[in-house]
Motif scaffolding. Structure first.
Motif, PDB file in Angstrom:
ATOM      1  N   PRO A 539       3.203  49.680  -5.572  1.00 26.81           N
ATOM      2  CA  PRO A 539       3.106  50.948  -4.836  1.00 26.81           C
ATOM      3  C   PRO A 539       4.447  51.304  -4.192  1.00 26.81           C
ATOM      4  O   PRO A 539       5.153  50.440  -3.682  1.00 26.81           O
ATOM      5  CB  PRO A 539       2.036  50.665  -3.782  1.00 26.81           C
ATOM      6  N   GLN A 540       4.784  52.598  -4.204  1.00 28.83           N
ATOM      7  CA  GLN A 540       6.047  53.057  -3.636  1.00 28.83           C
ATOM      8  C   GLN A 540       5.851  53.891  -2.377  1.00 28.83           C
ATOM      9  O   GLN A 540       6.465  53.654  -1.362  1.00 28.83           O
ATOM     10  CB  GLN A 540       6.836  53.852  -4.685  1.00 28.83           C
ATOM     11  N   SER A 541       4.982  54.895  -2.456  1.00 28.92           N
ATOM     12  CA  SER A 541       4.838  55.783  -1.312  1.00 28.92           C
ATOM     13  C   SER A 541       3.698  56.763  -1.551  1.00 28.92           C
ATOM     14  O   SER A 541       3.168  56.860  -2.669  1.00 28.92           O
ATOM     15  CB  SER A 541       6.134  56.542  -1.065  1.00 28.92           C
ATOM     16  N   GLY A 542       3.367  57.511  -0.508  1.00 28.78           N
ATOM     17  CA  GLY A 542       2.382  58.572  -0.608  1.00 28.78           C
ATOM     18  C   GLY A 542       2.992  59.920  -0.264  1.00 28.78           C
ATOM     19  O   GLY A 542       4.172  60.021   0.052  1.00 28.78           O
ATOM     20  N   ASP A 543       2.173  60.965  -0.362  1.00 30.35           N
ATOM     21  CA  ASP A 543       2.614  62.335  -0.073  1.00 30.35           C
ATOM     22  C   ASP A 543       3.787  62.737  -0.957  1.00 30.35           C
ATOM     23  O   ASP A 543       4.757  63.354  -0.504  1.00 30.35           O
ATOM     24  CB  ASP A 543       2.995  62.495   1.401  1.00 30.35           C
ATOM     25  N   ILE A 544       3.707  62.406  -2.254  1.00 31.18           N
ATOM     26  CA  ILE A 544       4.805  62.634  -3.200  1.00 31.18           C
ATOM     27  C   ILE A 544       4.438  63.787  -4.128  1.00 31.18           C
ATOM     28  O   ILE A 544       3.294  63.906  -4.572  1.00 31.18           O
ATOM     29  CB  ILE A 544       5.086  61.356  -4.022  1.00 31.18           C
ATOM     30  N   GLN A 545       5.449  64.609  -4.455  1.00 34.78           N
ATOM     31  CA  GLN A 545       5.245  65.685  -5.427  1.00 34.78           C
ATOM     32  C   GLN A 545       5.983  65.451  -6.736  1.00 34.78           C
ATOM     33  O   GLN A 545       5.658  66.072  -7.752  1.00 34.78           O
ATOM     34  CB  GLN A 545       5.657  67.037  -4.842  1.00 34.78           C
ATOM     35  N   ALA A 546       6.986  64.531  -6.751  1.00 27.43           N
ATOM     36  CA  ALA A 546       7.719  64.256  -7.988  1.00 27.43           C
ATOM     37  C   ALA A 546       8.374  62.884  -7.904  1.00 27.43           C
ATOM     38  O   ALA A 546       8.758  62.429  -6.827  1.00 27.43           O
ATOM     39  CB  ALA A 546       8.769  65.326  -8.263  1.00 27.43           C
ATOM     40  N   VAL A 547       8.508  62.231  -9.086  1.00 27.52           N
ATOM     41  CA  VAL A 547       9.136  60.914  -9.209  1.00 27.52           C
ATOM     42  C   VAL A 547      10.230  60.998 -10.267  1.00 27.52           C
ATOM     43  O   VAL A 547      10.068  61.681 -11.295  1.00 27.52           O
ATOM     44  CB  VAL A 547       8.108  59.840  -9.614  1.00 27.52           C
ATOM     45  N   ALA A 548      11.363  60.318 -10.025  1.00 29.00           N
ATOM     46  CA  ALA A 548      12.441  60.240 -11.009  1.00 29.00           C
ATOM     47  C   ALA A 548      12.913  58.794 -11.091  1.00 29.00           C
ATOM     48  O   ALA A 548      12.987  58.089 -10.075  1.00 29.00           O
ATOM     49  CB  ALA A 548      13.607  61.150 -10.636  1.00 29.00           C
ATOM     50  N   LEU A 549      13.235  58.333 -12.309  1.00 30.10           N
ATOM     51  CA  LEU A 549      13.680  56.960 -12.544  1.00 30.10           C
ATOM     52  C   LEU A 549      14.947  56.962 -13.385  1.00 30.10           C
ATOM     53  O   LEU A 549      15.092  57.764 -14.309  1.00 30.10           O
ATOM     54  CB  LEU A 549      12.606  56.156 -13.282  1.00 30.10           C
ATOM     55  N   SER A 550      15.859  56.029 -13.084  1.00 24.50           N
ATOM     56  CA  SER A 550      17.042  55.817 -13.914  1.00 24.50           C
ATOM     57  C   SER A 550      17.563  54.416 -13.638  1.00 24.50           C
ATOM     58  O   SER A 550      18.016  54.131 -12.531  1.00 24.50           O
ATOM     59  CB  SER A 550      18.132  56.843 -13.619  1.00 24.50           C
ATOM     60  N   GLY A 551      17.483  53.544 -14.636  1.00 28.62           N
ATOM     61  CA  GLY A 551      17.956  52.182 -14.448  1.00 28.62           C
ATOM     62  C   GLY A 551      17.229  51.512 -13.306  1.00 28.62           C
ATOM     63  O   GLY A 551      16.005  51.388 -13.301  1.00 28.62           O
ATOM     64  N   SER A 552      17.982  51.078 -12.290  1.00 32.47           N
ATOM     65  CA  SER A 552      17.381  50.403 -11.141  1.00 32.47           C
ATOM     66  C   SER A 552      17.156  51.364  -9.978  1.00 32.47           C
ATOM     67  O   SER A 552      16.867  50.930  -8.862  1.00 32.47           O
ATOM     68  CB  SER A 552      18.279  49.255 -10.680  1.00 32.47           C
ATOM     69  N   ARG A 553      17.261  52.654 -10.223  1.00 29.21           N
ATOM     70  CA  ARG A 553      17.057  53.648  -9.171  1.00 29.21           C
ATOM     71  C   ARG A 553      15.682  54.295  -9.271  1.00 29.21           C
ATOM     72  O   ARG A 553      15.195  54.570 -10.377  1.00 29.21           O
ATOM     73  CB  ARG A 553      18.134  54.727  -9.221  1.00 29.21           C
ATOM     74  N   ILE A 554      15.107  54.552  -8.091  1.00 27.96           N
ATOM     75  CA  ILE A 554      13.839  55.268  -7.994  1.00 27.96           C
ATOM     76  C   ILE A 554      14.033  56.394  -6.991  1.00 27.96           C
ATOM     77  O   ILE A 554      14.509  56.170  -5.875  1.00 27.96           O
ATOM     78  CB  ILE A 554      12.697  54.362  -7.515  1.00 27.96           C
TER      79      ILE A 554
END
Length: 774
Positions: A539-554
């Motif tokens: 789990p990362q977080s709540g109240d989110i509208q969009a997620v982006a990933l690249s390599g080791s970045r969130i």
């Protein structure tokens, strides 16, 4: 290599003390529901450092091409030791009286009684939820039973490092055990004698160092490099001399008139540097080893290659042939000899870029999943103690040694500008074209740039990093045969150790993390999974509208417009980047946003680097490598390639959606027609069809989602046949060999490998599914 784990108690401490950049508002950070490690009860805390764990080493002591070694996920998995021992009992190997240790690993509970360590085999790479409950009672004192609980996400990581190429990749010149001639007559020991492969090669050394550097990861190493190999140039046995021996001499460039074909090696069959004996002027077909590429496909299959180390190009331009030519021709660069030399070498030099391109094309065509490629620079072996070009080299390798036949200063100075420097430039250009990592600095180190002390063939023994004929004959033989040994002009053990340093540094900076899958649930919760399908969602977080990933970045965009970023472990600390954000994008070390006022910004490097304004009135932003794509509100699509401050190129208008990947550019037009192009921004479009809703790209795949919910995929060339993957789809995602979809019923799915493979991930109530790019 950057490896960071962040404990929750440290996060809480940072929030309490308001540490970090003044731009970050950590008190408003997304709620961290998963942790790298935390004590759930207090005050009883027998493990002040929490659960410790160590991944078992996998680097083989010798060459190992077995399926169980190369494919642990299909066999015994990845064995690790989980350590829940209180520090005072860490070295005890028997049951602890009064203690009970209960492990829960990925949902499965194991009661170990009083044994505080457990060896566990994890089926795939990735993050696993590991929990430990310790109960303790003072049996003699009659005290109360105490309980402590701990949690850690254990990330299993095994790097597959593969080496392909020629003698500088195989370890020629530095056998695993040197020869000892004389009474014992001990011959050299190689990992593979036919190819002169040694674990003293740069790739082997770097792989072992990578494994040794981190107790939480392991390395699987495979080398197919072979001395004498080329990319695609056919070489021949040089057995015959021009004219009538001894009056005629061999000119150095073997052709079909000199002996049978040895082959090429990397893309074609090859007999090896120690080839089997042949009869009647030819080798039998069974004497040829398969190409390194074909052998790699057979051995590795669909397992992703984390680091492909290449040493290739020197034999394709004929460097060994050139040196032989110049040994037996006085002033080989002048007069008729010079014209003859250039007539041969110009053709080879002109063909090399095409050979690099073909290598990359075939790597894609065979379906290998190569996450990062490293092209090794060649050493400069023609500098002496002073760092200047040697007065002469290789006299000892001539059949007429002692009569002055060598490669002189004038010849070396000419070859430096005619062959060595152009070769380096062509290698750098190929790396740039194909997204390879060029491992530079090696040539300068051998030449003594910066130190003033060269380490080439004519350097003193204490400074020499390269074997002369005497060195090679003594180390690997044949004994007292400086004219026949193949180790001349190749690094010795010290030289390969120096080359390894540069490869290690490049790998540390660029080795890709485990690929990640991110999902946004309908209730606004973000979760990320790392590695294979068997690993767990963190789990990362709540109240989110969009997620982006690249390599080791969130990156996550909150409903209130705040944009947070974390870099490193799935449980690393969040950083508040900025607010008032409408859309986010990540690629490599670039971060892009569209503000709520329509202005687009991109930054490069750290999360708190300075923003560079792209434009206003922006509808969509796409990042890929050094490319930035921008879709304006009026439907105009602009692209820039290179620095953040480069000028924009107007690609086309009337665009509804854009996509970038590598050198590919895709659009969906406002009339629902979709197009893709490859290469420059103004290359020719390839039509994909009408009734298109969305487009997704990788360097080898094109996906189109039709308005009716059907998802079509092309694999390979832009004009390859369409494959209907599935229907009832509302969104699609592609990255590497992974395919992701969200169905109209809200279920998300991911598969890896062939488009016909089984779906391995499944999530429910999914709003967005994101596949991380390297």
């Amino acid at each position: 290599m950057y490896r960071c784990v962040q404990a929750v108690f440290a996060t809480v401490l940072c929030i309490t003390l308001a540490c970090g950049s003044p731009e970050a508002n950590h008190q408003d950070a997304p709620q961290q529901t998963g942790s790298e490690e935390k004590a759930l009860t207090d005050p009883y805390n027998p493990l002040p450092e929490g659960i410790r764990w160590f991944q078992g080493a996998r680097f083989a002591s010798g060459e190992n091409e077995t399926a169980s070694y190369l494919h642990p996920e299909a066999h015994s998995g990845y064995t690790s030791t989980l350590n829940g021992c209180p520090p005072e009992f860490d070295d005890i190997g028997y049951s602890l009286f009064g203690y009970n240790f209960t492990w829960t690993i990925a949902g499965t509970t194991v009661d170990m009684g009083g044994v505080c360590k457990i060896n566990h085999s994890f089926p795939t790479q990735g993050a696993y939820d590991v929990r430990l409950t310790i109960t303790h009672s003072e049996l003699l004192g009659g005290g109360p039973i105490q309980t402590a609980q701990y949690q850690r996400f254990v990330t299993i990581r095994d790097y597959l490092v593969v080496s392909l190429g020629d003698s500088y990749g195989s370890g020629e010149g530095a056998p695993d055990a040197a020869a000892h001639w004389g009474d014992t007559d001990t011959h050299p020991v190689w990992q593979n004698a036919r190819c002169h492969r040694s674990f003293k090669s740069p790739a082997a050394r770097a792989a072992l160092a990578l494994e040794s550097s981190d107790p939480h990861s392991s390395v699987t190493f495979l080398s197919l490099a072979c001395s004498g190999a080329t990319i695609q140039r056919t070489t021949y046995e040089y057995e015959n001399w021009g004219g009538n021996f001894p009056l005629g001499i061999f000119d150095g460039f073997a052709t079909a008139s000199d002996g049978p074909p040895r082959g090429s090696g990397i893309l074609g069959p090859y007999v090896g540097i120690e080839a089997p004996a042949y009869q009647h002027g030819a080798w039998n077909p069974e004497h040829y080893m398969p190409s390194q590429l074909n052998r790699l496909v057979t051995l590795v299959g669909n397992r992703p290659i984390d680091a492909l180390v290449l040493s290739a190009g020197g034999n394709d331009v004929g460097f060994g042939d050139i040196l032989r030519f110049c040994v037996v021709h006085t002033d080989c660069h002048q007069g008729n000899d010079g014209q003859e030399l250039r007539s041969k070498v110009d053709v080879l030099k002109a063909a090399l870029p095409t050979s690099y391109d073909l290598l990359q094309t075939q790597l894609k065509q065979v379906g290998l999943d190569v996450r990062s490629t490293y092209l090794m620079e060649y050493p400069d072996f023609a500098r002496g103690n002073s760092g200047q070009i040697c007065s002469s080299i290789l006299e000892e390798t001539n059949l007429y040694a002692g009569v002055g036949a060598d490669v002189s200063y004038g010849e070396l100075a000419y070859l430096d500008g005619y062959v060595r420097l152009p070769l380096m430039n062509m290698m750098q250009d190929a790396a740039e074209r194909h997204g390879w990592n060029y491992v530079s600095g090696i040539s300068d180190a051998f030449a003594g740039v910066g130190s003033g002390v060269g380490h080439g063939l004519c350097a003193s023994p204490s400074n020499r990093w390269v074997n002369n004929g005497y060195d090679a004959s003594s180390t690997q033989g044949p004994e007292d045969s400086e004219a026949e040994t193949t180790g001349t002009a190749h690094p010795n053990e010290t030289g390969y150790a120096v080359m390894t340093v540069f490869l290690q540094e490049k790998m540390d900076d660029t080795l890709p993390p485990l690929p990640r899958v991110g999902i946004l649930k309908t209730q606004g919760e973000a979760h990320v999974q790392e590695g294979g399908a068997a690993s767990g969602w963190v789990p990362q977080s709540g109240d989110i509208q969009a997620v982006a990933l690249s390599g080791s970045r969130i990156g996550v965009l909150k409903l209130n417009g705040d944009f947070y970023l974390k870099d490193g472990a799935l449980t690393a600390m969040w950083n508040l980047v900025t607010g008032d954000v409408a859309a986010i994008a990540l690629s490599g070390d670039r971060i892009g946003i569209i503000k709520t006022n329509g202005e687009a910004y991109v930054k490069e490097g750290a999360w708190n680097a300075s923003w560079v304004l792209m434009s206003g009135d922006v509808k969509a932003l796409s990042l890929s490598g050094k490319r930035i794509g921008m879709l304006k509100l009026n439907g105009d699509f602009y692209l820039k390639d290179g620095a953040l401050t480069e000028q924009w190129d107007l690609v086309t208008g009337d665009v509804a959606a854009i996509a970038l990947s590598g050198k590919r550019i895709g659009v969906v037009k406002t009339n629902t027609e979709s197009y893709v192009k490859e290469g420059a921004w103004n290359a020719t479009w390839v039509a994909l069809g009408s009734n298109s809703k969305a487009i997704a790209l990788t360097e080898n795949r094109v996906g189109v989602l039709r308005l009716n919910g059907e998802f079509f995929l092309r694999d390979g060339a832009l004009t390859a046949a369409w494959n209907l993957v599935t229907g009832d789809v509302q969104s699609i995602s592609l990255a590497g060999r992974r395919i992701g979809i969200v169905k109209t019923d809200g279920n998300g799915y991911v598969k890896e490998g062939a488009w016909t493979g089984l779906w391995n991930w499944e999530t429910t109530a999914t709003t967005q599914l994101v596949l991380a790019t390297p």
